[in-house]
Design an enzyme around this catalytic site. Structure first.
Site, PDB file in Angstrom:
ATOM      1  N   LYS A  59       4.175  -1.259  -1.498  1.00 35.90           N
ATOM      2  CA  LYS A  59       3.350  -1.021  -0.426  1.00 35.90           C
ATOM      3  C   LYS A  59       3.072   0.362  -0.548  1.00 35.90           C
ATOM      4  CE  LYS A  59       2.392  -0.486   3.107  1.00 35.90           C
ATOM      5  NZ  LYS A  59       1.461   1.063   3.477  1.00 35.90           N
ATOM      6  N   GLU A  81      11.306  17.304  12.832  1.00 35.77           N
ATOM      7  CA  GLU A  81      10.407  17.403  11.518  1.00 35.77           C
ATOM      8  C   GLU A  81       8.997  18.149  11.900  1.00 35.77           C
ATOM      9  OE1 GLU A  81       9.185  14.165   9.097  1.00 35.77           O
ATOM     10  OE2 GLU A  81      10.196  15.040   7.514  1.00 35.77           O
ATOM     11  N   GLU A 108      15.121   5.609   3.990  1.00 36.92           N
ATOM     12  CA  GLU A 108      15.155   7.040   3.635  1.00 36.92           C
ATOM     13  C   GLU A 108      13.836   7.377   4.489  1.00 36.92           C
ATOM     14  OE1 GLU A 108      16.740   8.604   1.603  1.00 36.92           O
ATOM     15  OE2 GLU A 108      17.405   7.559  -0.225  1.00 36.92           O
ATOM     16  N   CYS A 158      10.244  15.496   2.340  1.00 36.83           N
ATOM     17  CA  CYS A 158      11.349  15.495   3.408  1.00 36.83           C
ATOM     18  C   CYS A 158      12.546  16.187   3.348  1.00 36.83           C
ATOM     19  CB  CYS A 158      11.678  13.899   3.059  1.00 36.83           C
ATOM     20  SG  CYS A 158      12.480  13.830   1.470  1.00 36.83           S
TER      21      CYS A 158
HETATM   22  P1  NAP Z   1       5.047   6.695   7.530  1.00 35.51           P
HETATM   23  O1  NAP Z   1       4.101   6.908   8.606  1.00 35.51           O
HETATM   24  O2  NAP Z   1       6.280   6.406   8.210  1.00 35.51           O
HETATM   25  O3  NAP Z   1       4.834   5.689   6.743  1.00 35.51           O
HETATM   26  C1  NAP Z   1       5.670   5.202   5.484  1.00 35.51           C
HETATM   27  C2  NAP Z   1       5.061   3.808   5.085  1.00 35.51           C
HETATM   28  O4  NAP Z   1       5.546   2.798   5.964  1.00 35.51           O
HETATM   29  C3  NAP Z   1       3.464   3.814   4.799  1.00 35.51           C
HETATM   30  O5  NAP Z   1       3.358   2.767   3.759  1.00 35.51           O
HETATM   31  C4  NAP Z   1       3.193   3.034   5.978  1.00 35.51           C
HETATM   32  O6  NAP Z   1       1.842   2.460   5.845  1.00 35.51           O
HETATM   33  C5  NAP Z   1       4.151   1.927   6.313  1.00 35.51           C
HETATM   34  N1  NAP Z   1       4.120   1.613   7.636  1.00 35.51           N
HETATM   35  C6  NAP Z   1       3.684   1.853   8.537  1.00 35.51           C
HETATM   36  N2  NAP Z   1       4.309   1.032   9.790  1.00 35.51           N
HETATM   37  C7  NAP Z   1       5.034   0.107   9.176  1.00 35.51           C
HETATM   38  C8  NAP Z   1       5.687  -1.030   9.708  1.00 35.51           C
HETATM   39  N3  NAP Z   1       5.676  -1.377  11.205  1.00 35.51           N
HETATM   40  N4  NAP Z   1       6.289  -1.941   9.017  1.00 35.51           N
HETATM   41  C9  NAP Z   1       6.392  -1.558   7.680  1.00 35.51           C
HETATM   42  N5  NAP Z   1       5.815  -0.433   6.993  1.00 35.51           N
HETATM   43  C10 NAP Z   1       5.144   0.234   8.024  1.00 35.51           C
HETATM   44  O7  NAP Z   1       5.389   8.126   6.818  1.00 35.51           O
HETATM   45  P2  NAP Z   1       4.333   8.905   5.921  1.00 35.51           P
HETATM   46  O8  NAP Z   1       3.699   9.584   6.937  1.00 35.51           O
HETATM   47  O9  NAP Z   1       3.678   8.187   5.087  1.00 35.51           O
HETATM   48  O10 NAP Z   1       5.441   9.833   5.368  1.00 35.51           O
HETATM   49  C11 NAP Z   1       5.986  10.976   5.830  1.00 35.51           C
HETATM   50  C12 NAP Z   1       7.642  10.668   6.220  1.00 35.51           C
HETATM   51  O11 NAP Z   1       8.273  10.322   5.160  1.00 35.51           O
HETATM   52  C13 NAP Z   1       8.171  12.067   6.735  1.00 35.51           C
HETATM   53  O12 NAP Z   1       8.849  11.820   7.832  1.00 35.51           O
HETATM   54  C14 NAP Z   1       8.970  12.343   5.400  1.00 35.51           C
HETATM   55  O13 NAP Z   1      10.112  13.076   5.892  1.00 35.51           O
HETATM   56  C15 NAP Z   1       9.445  10.998   4.910  1.00 35.51           C
HETATM   57  N6  NAP Z   1       9.912  10.920   3.730  1.00 35.51           N
HETATM   58  C16 NAP Z   1      11.378  10.787   3.716  1.00 35.51           C
HETATM   59  C17 NAP Z   1      11.862  10.778   2.258  1.00 35.51           C
HETATM   60  C18 NAP Z   1      13.264  10.541   1.831  1.00 35.51           C
HETATM   61  O14 NAP Z   1      13.712  10.451   0.942  1.00 35.51           O
HETATM   62  N7  NAP Z   1      14.319  10.671   2.921  1.00 35.51           N
HETATM   63  C19 NAP Z   1      11.140  11.006   1.094  1.00 35.51           C
HETATM   64  C20 NAP Z   1       9.768  11.311   1.435  1.00 35.51           C
HETATM   65  C21 NAP Z   1       9.231  11.327   2.553  1.00 35.51           C
HETATM   66  P3  NAP Z   1       0.587   3.385   5.997  1.00 35.51           P
HETATM   67  O15 NAP Z   1       0.874   4.784   6.319  1.00 35.51           O
HETATM   68  O16 NAP Z   1      -0.251   3.249   5.076  1.00 35.51           O
HETATM   69  O17 NAP Z   1      -0.117   2.813   7.404  1.00 35.51           O
END
Ligand code: NAP
Length: 515
Positions: A184, A388, A256, A290
């Site tokens: 996804k 962050e 993560e 991240c």
């Molecule tokens: P996000 O908004 O949390 O979304 C991550 C994924 O989860 C997206 O595919 C999103 O779908 C989906 N999602 C949203 N609500 C959900 C739910 N209730 N249940 C299941 N899935 C759901 O994160 P982002 O803005 O895309 O990414 C940025 C974040 O990722 C930052 O905080 C960064 O630090 C973190 N990150 C962490 C790592 C690590 O290895 N620790 C690596 C890379 C990034 P949609 O967005 O398509 O709606």
């Protein structure tokens, strides 16, 4: 037939899902536009998978995995190497698509495809290196050993910032271990991911599938009774919701989430190198990493010099469309732009001083661009230090000692990566030992190694990807004991020997004792 261009591929893949080996037009009604963050031009559309489509993908994954789990490791390895080769072959097109869909400079997009291929090659080999171990038996003649088994159907939920290499870090390990995966992607990188996963087309249909859509689709996959594990990467609050949902179902999860990494500079460091490393660590991928350097703790003896040089390197960062000769592209979406600018506004309201940047580049009239920014003498309680920022900002703080730097670095709910610049061996070892983080980089910010585990502590996440650890994330370990002779185990079976009874009660077994 002419070769597809990035723009034609976006149109061709618009509104698609990859289900059971076929790219199909989605049946859903909820379409949304995909926009190039550098131009804001509409380049395609995506559509949320319907509940029925998600269910079809899960059923196809179950069927594919039943056969795949029986395949030998040599075959798995060959097919994964083929996929990695295909990633390298299509790298220019996929990288251009990634730049156009999400904004990162083309060079970074090419790197990302390369890392995706190296991780896939790595797991193609490592997965067959060790599939259990033999243990010393506790009974003569027995054979005791562990075996590794796949989990079943693994759901991979991805963020927008590194959509391809994170996919491979997880999918390659999962597939090599005998699982099927359902991906996804983020809504911001769906079309590029659809193109990228064509690299896995040599694998049996249903083993790698992609369903498009937002949180609702992710939730359905997480709670589906026939999915067995969730590998989630994303923000801290979404991660919490996914972890809670998995806990309620006793479903295994890799979580993560966000980081707020410290970056320490000590007087023994080559300050110019540290400042260049700092600019890279803070502004790579427009700060949307991240493990980006997000809090700088600089020893007071070198603070002024470091700040001056960091400001100098910041001014040199060329901002613009990632397809041009630039170092930093735009933020990935208008929502990200608003969120990030809100953080900078709050910092200003809290009295934080801007050394350079802080706004939007005047010359760029369109697109979600921001300036790389240095904030100076930032007080410990400022929000920009404690959450962050996920944007290109380097808040710099003055510290009096390594002890103070480490204490402030650890004073956080986040614990993903961390960097220290020092040439003092004792300081380096102290940092390695005392910093609470999943990774410590000494003079080497943000470098990963396919063979080294990646992941966070505290609220930055649970579990590990990459390395041997990242393989076990996707495997059960089963303990097995074989007695080839099928002998009775008199040493502990019934009937117990009289000689082993409590010595204070000296009578025939079963006899009543008068009191
Ligand atoms: P996000 O908004 O949390 O979304 C991550 C994924 O989860 C997206 O595919 C999103 O779908 C989906 N999602 C949203 N609500 C959900 C739910 N209730 N249940 C299941 N899935 C759901 O994160 P982002 O803005 O895309 O990414 C940025 C974040 O990722 C930052 O905080 C960064 O630090 C973190 N990150 C962490 C790592 C690590 O290895 N620790 C690596 C890379 C990034 P949609 O967005 O398509 O709606």
């Amino acid at each position: 037939m002419t070769a597809p261009t990035a723009l034609s591929a976006f149109l061709e893949l618009s509104d698609s899902q990859l289900i059971d080996g076929h790219v199909v037009r989605g049946e859903g009604a909820a379409h949304s536009d995909v926009r190039d963050p550098a131009t804001t031009d509409r380049i395609g559309t995506i559509v949320d998978a319907t509940p029925a489509e998600v269910d079809r993908a899960v059923q196809s994954a179950i069927a594919a995995q039943k056969l795949w789990r029986k395949s030998n490791y040599h075959r798995r390895s060959e097919l994964l190497h083929d996929a990695a080769r295909e990633m390298k072959r299509t790298r220019p097109l996929v990288a251009e698509m990634l730049t156009r869909e999400m904004g990162k400079p083309y060079k970074e997009a090419v790197d990302e495809v390369t890392w995706s291929a190296t991780a896939t090659d790595y797991y193609a080999e490592v997965s067959r290196h060790e599939a259990g171990r033999v243990l010393g038996p506790v009974v003569d003649g027995q054979f005791n050993f562990t075996t590794k088994e796949p989990l079943g159907v693994v759901v991979i939920i991805l963020p927008f910032n590194y959509p391809l290499c994170l996919l491979c870090w997880q999918a390659a390990a999962a597939i090599a271990s005998g699982n099927a995966v359902i991906i996804k992607p983020s809504e911001l990188t769906t079309l590029t991911t659809l193109k990228f996963v064509e690299a896995f087309a040599g694998l049996p249909p249903g083993l790698v599938q992609l369903v498009a859509g937002g949180g609702r689709v992710g939730q359905q996959l997480v709670s589906h009774r026939d999915t067995h594990m969730v590998a989630f990467t994303g923000g801290i609050e979404t991660g919490r919701a996914v972890a809670q949902a998995c806990a309620g179902l006793y479903k295994r999860s890799l979580i993560e989430t966000s980081g707020n990494d410290p970056f320490i500079v000590m007087p023994s460091a080559p300050i110019d190198v540290a400042a260049r490393g700092a600019a890279f660590g803070a502004y790579l991928n427009c700060g949307q990493v991240c493990a980006a350097a997000e809090r700088f703790y600089v020893h007071e003896r070198v603070y002024d010099e470091f700040l001056l040089r960091l400001v100098g390197y910041t001014k040199q960062v060329r901002v613009g469309n990632g397809l041009d000769r630039v170092d930093m592209g735009p933020l990935a979406s208008e929502r990200e732009l608003e969120r990030y600018l809100g953080k900078l506004r709050l910092a200003k309201e809290q009295g934080v001083r801007t050394a350079v940047g802080g706004g939007r580049p005047a010359a760029l009239k369109k697109g979600w661009f921001v300036e790389p920014t240095v904030l100076q003498d930032v007080p410990p309680e400022a929000d920009i230090l404690n959450d962050e920022s996920f944007g290109p900002v380097a808040p710099v703080c003055r510290v009096a000692s390594l002890g103070e730097a480490i204490e402030r670095a650890n004073h956080s709910r986040y614990a993903l990566g961390s960097t220290i610049y020092t040439t003092d061996l004792a300081e380096a070892f102290r940092a390695v030992e005392e910093i609470e983080a999943g990774m410590v980089w000494v003079n080497a910010p943000l470098l990963d190694n396919d063979a080294g585990p990646f992941g966070g502590r505290k609220q930055s996440g649970m579990g590990r990807q990459l390395g041997a650890e990242g393989l076990d994330t996707f495997r059960h370990t089963k303990f097995n004991m074989i007695d080839p002779a099928a002998r009775p185990h008199d040493f502990w079976w019934f009937p117990y020997q009289d000689a082993e009874s409590f010595p204070g009660r000296d009578q025939a077994p079963g006899a009543r004792r008068d009191v």
